[in-house]
Design an enzyme around this catalytic site. Structure first.
Site, short mmCIF file in Angstrom:
data_model
loop_
_atom_site.label_atom_id
_atom_site.label_comp_id
_atom_site.label_asym_id
_atom_site.label_seq_id
_atom_site.Cartn_x
_atom_site.Cartn_y
_atom_site.Cartn_z
N CYS A 394 -7.93 -4.09 -8.90
CA CYS A 394 -6.75 -3.25 -8.75
C CYS A 394 -5.68 -4.10 -8.08
O CYS A 394 -5.84 -5.30 -7.91
CB CYS A 394 -7.04 -1.98 -7.96
SG CYS A 394 -7.52 -2.25 -6.24
N HIS A 558 -3.32 3.47 -0.37
CA HIS A 558 -3.53 2.28 0.45
C HIS A 558 -2.40 1.30 0.17
O HIS A 558 -1.58 1.53 -0.74
CB HIS A 558 -4.88 1.62 0.15
CG HIS A 558 -5.09 1.31 -1.30
ND1 HIS A 558 -5.49 2.25 -2.21
CD2 HIS A 558 -4.94 0.16 -2.00
CE1 HIS A 558 -5.59 1.70 -3.41
NE2 HIS A 558 -5.25 0.43 -3.31
#
Length: 640
Positions: A394, A558
């Site tokens: 990611c 995040h």
């Protein structure tokens, strides 16, 4: 829709996509030819008789040969491209007009013929004679096809092109060309935008340019007016996520030329098809009335690209065509949005609907030519032999990828496979990566980073059916041995209480937007001494890249990869939102805000992933009355 109609639609999609795939990779050459034409021909901006001699050879030889080569390569790689180019040369010499349509026929035909020949002789060529057979077969078959195209295809396409151009001129003369927007505008939104523009209109437009010096056909599909009208209406009169995202989409569509960005906004409110159709009709009518047109395709369909290939003297007409189309589309969209009192549709759902209609939706699938798993083929067609390392990737490499890796790692372990499953940022992917799993939106970036790996796109990291399919294939094909299964230090479990404190669990929160929810989660991490204040903005930046909605009513906001330096120590906060908060189409009831340093958060994250992969657990946590209940549910996953 009947099964027969559905099959016909799929065939049309594939044909249209194939046509556009021959032209799109060569748009740079079209632009180069268009700019040289605009600048140096006798009626150009800087007439230059010597440089103008480039125009005819480029349009007659270069562009058709590139299309023919690309068409052959699409069918049978490099070898098909070479034979396709040879075959295209025959149709070029056999006609007096630019042979774009002829190249679209002979290029793929050349690739298909040499492919069938190679299949016929496979295993029958003696050792040492392979190169001789390969070279002579491509030369002989290419030569035969060149003669065939010279004698038959070239003259035939010349006749067909003449009829089509005459038809366009007739439509212009009687004033009905604007009515083509009734077909063009819906078709390009539904599935055929590039095919219509580059597969049909561009070749006809170039032939018209040869005769008249310009063509209105280049603006029938590429006019940015209808799209910008819809997006501007959403900017002022839309609601929710559509209104918030419309300004950015408008800039991308109008100046960047990416028309597909406005398609979901129309699909959310199907009555807006009327807006783009009327906008298209009014724009074409204005262009016809004022004599507008371009000297080359405007690709991408940006106002800047359009102006770059506008001939001297046509600026007023072309700009007026765009403005009128935009104004009519805006006015009709205003009435549609104001009169429609139904609940605002999901932009995410509309985007997925558009991708599905265009054949781009990624599910369980494999495009072997590009090593990318997408929706039309089974994972069963992908070679998993000797895979010893699977990477979840990611943007930051510590959130969604860590959750996915933990789930697959557990399945790998349960299957008794000795395969390493790790997670990392896309920017850190090694060149020798074998199997890379990413969220659908991030797959193109991962593929660009490691093009030789096999790429799997996953929409839902928490409950993807692809995991079990991959495990089944690995069980049947894997031949590796003794590879470490874990990518994090098991000693991290001793720090669980520090990473996830009881006081960092919040119940019954309400948020008006995901931005508000993310800021709250970030503030908790800051107050807990896990991150610096600037990490909050990094969390919002990460959300702009692709949503951190993981499926199963769970989101894990995040920071970005660049923000890792803002992390002081690993920490997790859990926020319960019983009424849910919208994460771009996904209703989120559990938010896990996180920051990771030295993999200290991975054991907690693994437990969260395993817990939330079961919707029963998600329901229990979303309805929990105490923080102890949530801790108990997550804690049970540590021993699984």
């Amino acid at each position: 829709m009947s099964n027969q109609e559905s099959q016909m639609k799929v065939k049309i999609q594939k044909f249209g996509n194939f046509l556009s795939s021959m032209v799109m990779p060569n748009i740079g050459a079209f632009i180069a030819w268009g700019l040289i034409t605009a600048l140096f021909i006798e009626s150009g901006w800087k007439p230059n008789e010597e440089l103008a001699t480039l125009v005819d050879p480029m349009v007659k030889y270069l562009l058709p040969l590139l299309i023919g080569y690309t068409g052959g390569k699409l069918v049978y790689d490099m070898r098909g491209g070479v034979v396709g180019a040879i075959a295209t040369m025959g149709v070029i010499v056999g006609a007096d007009i630019p042979m774009f349509l002829g190249a679209m026929i002979m290029g793929p035909l050349g690739g298909w013929v040499i492919k069938k020949f190679d299949q016929l002789i496979e295993g029958k060529v003696r050792t040492g004679f392979e190169m001789l057979v390969n070279n002579f077969s491509s030369g002989i078959l290419g030569g035969i096809l060149a003669i065939f195209s010279f004698l038959l295809i070239g003259p035939g396409v010349t006749q067909i092109t003449g009829i089509l151009v005459t038809g366009v001129e007739w439509m212009l003369d009687v004033g009905i060309l604007p009515l083509t927007s009734i077909l063009i505008e819906p078709a390009k939104i539904l599935f055929l935008n590039n095919a219509i523009n580059h597969g049909v209109l561009s070749p006809l437009g170039i032939e018209q340019v040869k005769q008249t010096g310009e063509s209105i056909l280049f603006l029938l599909e590429a006019n940015p007016g209808p799209g910008i009208g819809v997006l501007l209406a959403y900017c002022f009169f839309g609601r929710g996520a559509a209104k918030r995202t419309a300004p950015g989409a408008a800039i991308i569509q109008f100046f960047g030329g990416i028309h597909e960005i406005y398609f979901p906004y129309v699909l959310m409110k199907p009555m807006l098809f009327i807006a783009v159709i009327l906008g298209g009709i009014s724009g074409v009518f204005t262009l016809s009335l004022l004599g507008g047109g371009l000297i080359a395709p405007a690709s991408p369909g940006s106002i800047l690209a359009m102006l770059a290939v506008t001939p001297a003297g046509n600026f007023i007409a072309n700009i007026a065509g765009v403005l009128v189309a935009a104004s009519v589309s805006f006015i009709v969209s205003f009435f549609v949005l104001k009169m429609d009192k139904s609940e605002e549709g999901s932009l995410e759902e509309a985007s997925q609907k558009m991708q599905a209609m265009k054949g781009k939706k990624s599910s369980v699938v494999s495009d072997l030519a590009n090593n990318e798993i997408t929706t039309e083929t089974s994972i069963a067609s992908v070679n998993f032999n000797n895979v010893n390392h699977i990477i979840f990737a990611c943007d930051a490499g510590m959130g969604s990828s860590a959750m996915g890796a933990s789930l697959l790692r557990k399945k790998v372990k349960e299957a008794g496979l000795n395969i390493k499953v790790t997670n990392m940022a896309i920017s850190n992917l090694p060149s020798d990566a074998q199997l890379v799993i990413t969220q659908e939106e991030l797959t193109p970036r991962a593929k660009q980073k490691v093009p030789n790996a096999t790429h799997v796109s996953v929409e839902n990291f928490l409950s993807s059916p692809k995991y079990d399919e991959i495990i089944d294939r690995l069980v049947n094909n894997n031949t590796t041995n003794n590879t470490e299964l874990s990518d994090h230090d098991e000693s991290a479990s001793t720090a669980n209480q520090e990473v996830l404190r009881k006081e960092n669990i919040f119940l019954n929160k309400k948020f008006s937007s995901k931005e508000e929810a993310i800021r709250f989660a970030g503030k908790v991490l800051v107050d807990g001494g896990y991150v610096k204040e600037s990490y909050i903005e990094a969390m919002l930046d990460r959300e702009k890249i692709t949503s951190t909605y993981m499926g199963n009513d769970v989101a894990i906001p995040h920071g970005t990869d660049e923000a890792k330096q803002e992390v002081i120590k690993s920490g997790v906060t859990i926020i319960q939102v019983p009424d849910g908060v919208d994460f771009e189409g996904g209703k989120v009831r559990l938010i896990f805000g996180l920051a990771g340093k030295d993999n200290g958060h991975l054991e907690i994250l693994s437990a969260i992933a395993q817990t939330c992969s079961d919707m029963n657990n998600v329901e229990k946590m979303a309805n929990a009355k105490t923080t102890d209940e949530i801790l108990e549910i997550i804690g049970s996953s540590f021993n699984k």
